[in-house]
Design an enzyme around this catalytic site. Structure first.
Site, PDB file in Angstrom:
ATOM      1  N   ASP A 284       0.848  -1.194   0.000  1.00 52.48           N
ATOM      2  CA  ASP A 284       0.000   0.000   0.000  1.00 52.48           C
ATOM      3  C   ASP A 284       0.881   1.239   0.000  1.00 52.48           C
ATOM      4  OD1 ASP A 284      -2.383  -1.493   0.135  1.00 52.48           O
ATOM      5  OD2 ASP A 284      -2.156  -1.705   2.300  1.00 52.48           O
ATOM      6  N   GLY A 285       0.370   2.320  -0.551  1.00 52.12           N
ATOM      7  CA  GLY A 285       1.106   3.573  -0.564  1.00 52.12           C
ATOM      8  C   GLY A 285       1.834   3.828  -1.871  1.00 52.12           C
ATOM      9  N   CYS A 286       1.674   2.922  -2.817  1.00 56.08           N
ATOM     10  CA  CYS A 286       2.305   3.084  -4.129  1.00 56.08           C
ATOM     11  C   CYS A 286       1.236   3.499  -5.138  1.00 56.08           C
ATOM     12  CB  CYS A 286       2.954   1.777  -4.580  1.00 56.08           C
ATOM     13  SG  CYS A 286       4.256   1.205  -3.476  1.00 56.08           S
ATOM     14  N   ALA A 287       1.586   4.393  -6.031  1.00 56.41           N
ATOM     15  CA  ALA A 287       0.640   4.852  -7.051  1.00 56.41           C
ATOM     16  C   ALA A 287       0.310   3.724  -8.020  1.00 56.41           C
ATOM     17  CB  ALA A 287       1.210   6.042  -7.806  1.00 56.41           C
ATOM     18  N   SER A 288       1.280   2.870  -8.302  1.00 60.17           N
ATOM     19  CA  SER A 288       1.056   1.732  -9.188  1.00 60.17           C
ATOM     20  C   SER A 288       0.883   0.472  -8.345  1.00 60.17           C
ATOM     21  CB  SER A 288       2.221   1.591 -10.172  1.00 60.17           C
ATOM     22  OG  SER A 288       3.441   1.620  -9.488  1.00 60.17           O
TER      23      SER A 288
END
Length: 143
Positions: A48-52
């Site tokens: 979690d916390g990644c744009a992709s």
């Protein structure tokens, strides 16, 4: 403390003249990485916390602080696959105790990543490092 594999990446970055070439090199590292099997692209491995979309699959050998840390990963974005490859070079093969001592921010700064990644990519990179550190800490504590 950096692995030999990470030192090789750092040396290559020193040789490359501009960020565009370095960016291409990171993408090439990601292209060279084998894809993670679909069976491992599950909520438990998703970061979690990644744009992709990003998945990291830890593969720990042994137990406790001396356990050897390795992981595999994948992403739906080529630059992020490359960043995963860089993190693999930085952490794979260390003991979990050593993983916890790595100054990931400092080592990655040697590559100039901080100045050239978007804020979303930087946040995603931090989230991946945090997942790696949490996995290492949990393994070390399980001794």
């Amino acid at each position: 403390m950096a692995t030999e594999a990470f030192e090789e990446i750092a040396e290559t970055f020193d040789f490359l003249e501009d960020w565009e070439e370095r960016y291409r090199h990171v993408i090439d590292l990601g292209k060279a990485m084998p894809p993670l099997e679909e069976a491992f692209k599950v909520p438990a491995t998703k970061v979690d916390g990644c744009a992709s979309q990003v998945w990291l699959l830890p593969e720990i050998e042994g137990s406790g602080a001396r356990a050897v840390f390795r992981f595999r990963g994948d992403s739906d974005a080529m630059i992020v696959r490359g960043l995963i490859a860089v993190l693999m070079a930085l952490f794979n093969g260390l003991t979990v105790e050593e993983v916890l001592k790595v100054d990931a921010g400092g080592e990655l700064a040697r590559l100039g990543l901080n100045e050239h990644l978007s804020s979303q990519r930087s946040n995603g990179l931090r989230a991946m490092v945090q997942r790696i550190r949490e996995t290492a800490a949990a393994t070390a504590a399980a001794a």
